[in-house]
Design an enzyme around this catalytic site. Sequence first.
Site, mmCIF file in Angstrom:
data_model
loop_
_atom_site.group_PDB
_atom_site.id
_atom_site.type_symbol
_atom_site.label_atom_id
_atom_site.label_comp_id
_atom_site.label_asym_id
_atom_site.label_seq_id
_atom_site.Cartn_x
_atom_site.Cartn_y
_atom_site.Cartn_z
ATOM 1 N N ARG A 1 0.682 -0.822 0.558
ATOM 2 C CA ARG A 1 -0.057 -0.024 -0.211
ATOM 3 C C ARG A 1 0.351 0.893 0.038
ATOM 4 O O ARG A 1 1.979 1.243 0.308
ATOM 5 C CB ARG A 1 -1.052 0.188 1.184
ATOM 6 C CG ARG A 1 -1.690 -0.860 1.023
ATOM 7 C CD ARG A 1 -2.931 -1.154 2.554
ATOM 8 N NE ARG A 1 -3.891 0.189 2.682
ATOM 9 C CZ ARG A 1 -4.865 0.879 1.695
ATOM 10 N NH1 ARG A 1 -5.345 -0.043 1.207
ATOM 11 N NH2 ARG A 1 -5.371 2.461 2.268
ATOM 12 N N GLY B 1 2.898 3.530 -4.420
ATOM 13 C CA GLY B 1 2.904 4.613 -6.727
ATOM 14 C C GLY B 1 3.057 3.248 -7.280
ATOM 15 O O GLY B 1 3.411 3.571 -8.403
ATOM 16 N N ASP C 1 -1.426 4.518 -15.594
ATOM 17 C CA ASP C 1 -1.340 3.234 -14.310
ATOM 18 C C ASP C 1 -1.813 1.906 -15.460
ATOM 19 O O ASP C 1 -1.706 0.918 -15.781
ATOM 20 C CB ASP C 1 -2.057 3.342 -13.361
ATOM 21 C CG ASP C 1 -1.079 4.456 -12.597
ATOM 22 O OD1 ASP C 1 -0.240 4.908 -12.764
ATOM 23 O OD2 ASP C 1 -1.319 4.813 -11.743
#
Length: 386
Positions: free
Chosen positions: A148, A151, A200
């Site tokens: 967590r 990034g 992403d």
Amino acid sequence: MDYKTRKMHDSNEESDQKRRKADIKMERGPEKNIPPPIEHKAYARIGLLGNPSDVYDGRTVSISLANFWASVKLEPSDDLVIAPHPTHDLVQFKSLGHLVDRLKNEGYYGGVRLLMAICKVFNNHCKDNGINLHEGNFTLSYDTNIPRQTGLSGSSAIVCAALSCLLDFYKVRHLVKVEVRPNLILSAEKELGIVAGLQDRVAQVYGGLVYMDFSKTYMDDLGHGKYIPMDTNLLPPLHLIYAENPSDSGKVHSTVRQKWLDGDKFIISSMEEVANLALEGRAALLEKDYARLARLMNRNFDLRRRMFGEDALGALNIEMVEVARRVGAASKFTGSGGAVVAFCPDGPSQVKLLEDVCKKAGFVVQPVEVVPSRLKEIDLKTLLSK
């Protein structure tokens, strides 16, 4: 009962059990046609160059990272069920202190909301585009090992894996274009107030190494960017550095975004330069000019540092970059902070120095493992059907 008689008795009983099982299986009938579970993985990602210009009409080069992933399983069921994760969606605590510590370290939300959001966005997209869905129900569950606040795009990995399950369950993979899928994933996250860009999600849908151009012309004309997969063999050995207890990576976009919207000349020109680093980086990779790649990586972080400021980036995040640079490695954030990608142009001896300094500083360091392309033949056909 003697041994021979007992053996014969056991054998007859075993035969009876097999017959009973066969009879039950025949009685069930239609259950034979229940589809098997569907399971998909989506991987963490590294923004190698250009981030965060993807949110600012820019360009990026990104890698799908095999070291960490999220997996989602879809099992046909009578009702539609979103199953909470036993760890990430915890609702039972040992004490009030345990609850407070948990919220401090993990936040309020796990993956259930992400699964619900992509179900809604997927359904709406299919309705809007005349894609008919059958009436079957399912149970969605997930797991993840993506650390967590590093990034590494853990939230979107869950959403991406879930979207793949939905595409296969409803057998509509051929009807939802590959280029559109990152938009659907981002829309699901926006439903929950998550601020992010397309980079992403593109990396996770495509896999491998991808060059992306989010220029306003493409976004306005196509509704998405221009995405060009690249050969992963063009990459030099890279290393991932991250902290066991990272800072929140979500704070770094706040003031810069507003300045960009307000027309701040410094921010606009800096973002344009960051975008050009990705363009130059693609050329450097194609030429295997790794000395140039190292310079571009360092420049990328230096520009981010100037734009966002050290307070926004956080001392721990900056230290990860600086630790790598002390041994001559090129280094930059993988995303918005919490993890760093490093390149040692001098080879194994420099890698050993990097490992030593990271260990001393309390950071985890490991070689980057790259995921190959995630696109199947059926996906590639949607790219061709313009």
